[in-house]
Design a protein around this motif. Sequence first.
Motif, PDB file in Angstrom:
ATOM      1  N   GLU A 179      -5.473  -4.850  -7.961  1.00  0.00           N
ATOM      2  CA  GLU A 179      -5.162  -3.630  -7.351  1.00  0.00           C
ATOM      3  C   GLU A 179      -6.227  -2.598  -7.433  1.00  0.00           C
ATOM      4  OE1 GLU A 179      -1.682  -1.730  -9.341  1.00  0.00           O
ATOM      5  OE2 GLU A 179      -0.650  -3.800  -9.790  1.00  0.00           O
ATOM      6  N   LYS A 180      -6.283  -1.671  -6.261  1.00  0.00           N
ATOM      7  CA  LYS A 180      -7.147  -0.983  -6.123  1.00  0.00           C
ATOM      8  C   LYS A 180      -7.119   0.289  -5.138  1.00  0.00           C
ATOM      9  CE  LYS A 180     -11.901  -1.342  -3.518  1.00  0.00           C
ATOM     10  NZ  LYS A 180     -12.777  -2.128  -2.933  1.00  0.00           N
ATOM     11  N   ASP A 181      -7.664   1.571  -5.398  1.00  0.00           N
ATOM     12  CA  ASP A 181      -7.564   2.666  -4.744  1.00  0.00           C
ATOM     13  C   ASP A 181      -8.563   2.673  -3.562  1.00  0.00           C
ATOM     14  OD1 ASP A 181      -5.440   3.818  -6.228  1.00  0.00           O
ATOM     15  OD2 ASP A 181      -6.766   5.111  -7.316  1.00  0.00           O
ATOM     16  N   ASN A 231     -10.217   4.594  -0.596  1.00  0.00           N
ATOM     17  CA  ASN A 231     -10.454   6.220  -0.226  1.00  0.00           C
ATOM     18  C   ASN A 231     -10.930   5.897   1.310  1.00  0.00           C
ATOM     19  OD1 ASN A 231     -10.156   7.565  -2.806  1.00  0.00           O
ATOM     20  ND2 ASN A 231     -11.564   5.873  -3.357  1.00  0.00           N
ATOM     21  N   VAL A 255      -5.884   8.753   0.153  1.00  0.00           N
ATOM     22  CA  VAL A 255      -6.083   7.648  -0.910  1.00  0.00           C
ATOM     23  C   VAL A 255      -5.010   6.688  -0.816  1.00  0.00           C
ATOM     24  CG1 VAL A 255      -6.249   6.908  -3.414  1.00  0.00           C
ATOM     25  CG2 VAL A 255      -7.299   8.834  -2.673  1.00  0.00           C
ATOM     26  N   PHE A 256      -5.180   5.333  -0.736  1.00  0.00           N
ATOM     27  CA  PHE A 256      -4.083   4.317  -0.707  1.00  0.00           C
ATOM     28  C   PHE A 256      -4.475   3.322  -1.947  1.00  0.00           C
ATOM     29  CE2 PHE A 256      -4.587   5.495   3.754  1.00  0.00           C
ATOM     30  CZ  PHE A 256      -3.141   5.333   4.080  1.00  0.00           C
ATOM     31  N   ALA A 257      -3.161   3.431  -2.554  1.00  0.00           N
ATOM     32  CA  ALA A 257      -3.068   2.309  -3.601  1.00  0.00           C
ATOM     33  C   ALA A 257      -2.742   1.166  -2.931  1.00  0.00           C
ATOM     34  CB  ALA A 257      -1.848   2.879  -4.723  1.00  0.00           C
ATOM     35  N   LYS A 286      -2.471  -3.175  -3.410  1.00  0.00           N
ATOM     36  CA  LYS A 286      -2.379  -4.341  -4.273  1.00  0.00           C
ATOM     37  C   LYS A 286      -2.306  -5.708  -3.343  1.00  0.00           C
ATOM     38  CE  LYS A 286       0.577  -6.897  -7.473  1.00  0.00           C
ATOM     39  NZ  LYS A 286       1.564  -6.963  -8.178  1.00  0.00           N
ATOM     40  N   LYS A 320       2.735  11.888  -1.075  1.00  0.00           N
ATOM     41  CA  LYS A 320       2.872  10.753  -0.030  1.00  0.00           C
ATOM     42  C   LYS A 320       3.089  11.240   1.286  1.00  0.00           C
ATOM     43  CE  LYS A 320       3.865   7.275  -3.435  1.00  0.00           C
ATOM     44  NZ  LYS A 320       4.968   6.211  -3.905  1.00  0.00           N
ATOM     45  N   PHE A 375       0.842  -1.141   0.165  1.00  0.00           N
ATOM     46  CA  PHE A 375       0.045   0.077  -0.070  1.00  0.00           C
ATOM     47  C   PHE A 375       0.862   1.260   0.004  1.00  0.00           C
ATOM     48  CE2 PHE A 375       0.329  -0.986   4.581  1.00  0.00           C
ATOM     49  CZ  PHE A 375       0.796   0.113   5.128  1.00  0.00           C
ATOM     50  N   GLY A 386      -0.059   5.344   0.469  1.00  0.00           N
ATOM     51  CA  GLY A 386      -1.110   6.363   0.761  1.00  0.00           C
ATOM     52  C   GLY A 386      -0.774   7.787   0.414  1.00  0.00           C
ATOM     53  N   SER A 387      -1.500   8.559   0.208  1.00  0.00           N
ATOM     54  CA  SER A 387      -1.219  10.141  -0.226  1.00  0.00           C
ATOM     55  C   SER A 387      -2.479  11.025   0.155  1.00  0.00           C
ATOM     56  CB  SER A 387      -0.983  10.232  -1.660  1.00  0.00           C
ATOM     57  OG  SER A 387      -2.059   9.840  -2.453  1.00  0.00           O
TER      58      SER A 387
END
Length: 487
Positions: free
Chosen positions: A213-215, A217, A235-237, A239, A179, A171, A173-174
């Motif tokens: 993979e998913k964002d 929120n 928002v965390f990317a 996987k 970030k 993960f 996050g930003s």
Amino acid sequence: MKYNVEASEKSTVKITLAFDKTEWDEANMQAYQKTRGRYFVNGFRKGKAPKHVIELNYGKGVFYEEALNELFDKHYEEVLEKEKDNFTVVGRPELSVGDISEEGASLIATVPVKPDVKLGAYKGINIEKKEYNVKDEDVEAELKKLQERNSRLVEVTDRAAENGDTATIDFSGSVNGEKFEGGTSENYPLVLGSGSFIPGFEEQVVGMKVGEEKDVNVKFPEDYQAEELKGKDAVFAVKLNKLEKKELPEVNDEFIKDAAGAESVEAYKKETRERLEKQAKEKGDAETENNILRAITANAEVEIPEAMIENQIDMMVRNAEYRLGMQYGGMKLADYLRYMGSNMEDFRKGYRAQAEDTVKSQLVVDKIIREENIKAEDAEIDAKLEEFAKSANKTLEEYKKDVDEAQREYIGNDIVINKLFDFLKANNNLTEKAEEPAEKPAAKKTAAKKSSAKKAESEGEEKKPAAKKPAAKKTAAKKAEDEGKAE
């Protein structure tokens, strides 16, 4: 030397030490011999000038302060020993000079002493008796925990993530596209549904498949420990790299023998119920004793010297620092306070109210013990030692060879406190109120028996839930802060 003792305000006594000319002259000569090397006089090597020459150059009273210190050090403990049956000193004395001249001197020590307690009602009070019942569900819960401890993780490839699974994720996050520290990790094992991460994070991982993979929120809580992230949208990317489910062993006699050492499932359940019932009784007894202690302390009046409160705070701070170091890899209290933007003065203030309650409880307990003449007889101490000797496979005489007076005193104190609470239970109206036990009955607060200070500390150790987080960078400090405040 003559001395006089008189009671003063706020649980202090004034000890006036009076010294005649002979004692005063001798003390000044000792002060001269001890300190003459500090003074320089023309015509003399350093430390060789006669006493009267130094006095001419530096003033008649040049040695007075050192002389008074010499006399105080020599006689103060002697006075305390003579007066030990009349008062107990609980702090350092404040010194002031009385009369002083060539003919003699006097010194006044204002000393904090253990105060007397004006007891209120401590018999015939209505007090809630706490009791906890053990049910079949509690025994089954322990069996479930045994299964959990002996579970294994099995990889899942044919379905999406569910609550209870361990999801190994990357993960990043930003906030506002940037970030932030602690918001990125690779191959992080996250138990879904555990509440480890901030609200909304784990719920959005549920339903993902391996390789997806998913964002995600989320919104940081307003009380989040990192000031720069409080209340912020993020928002965390994410996987999902791997998915595992917990597989519990089958409960049968063979499993129980291997996992718990019991002969059978039924034997394990019987032993578990006995253990839980013992814990439940200890928990109920401890809380009942704490209820008694609170009631009799509230009814008492006492003027507590500041020194006793400060000493109690000192002990609490030391205990907090010890726990901090043990739980968080040797973290120093000074580092923790600096990290949290706090200071020692404020940290100590947080303990003050509890320290006052603790000291008052101690004093009330001591007073009742004296009023009721509760003692530990030698035969009772020996009976306890015999129990310990049997546990160590020794005779009483063999065991007693390794027991010093301090250990006997400790055992005696424990016997006295047990007798005290037996007396208080027998002489107050305990109203029964049975309750279901907590998920895991707490161990008995032996300090309610050994010391009211420890009791108060135990009461204060209830832990607040740690803030949930996407990464664990600041968890230790935050958790330490919560425990320190609760304590």
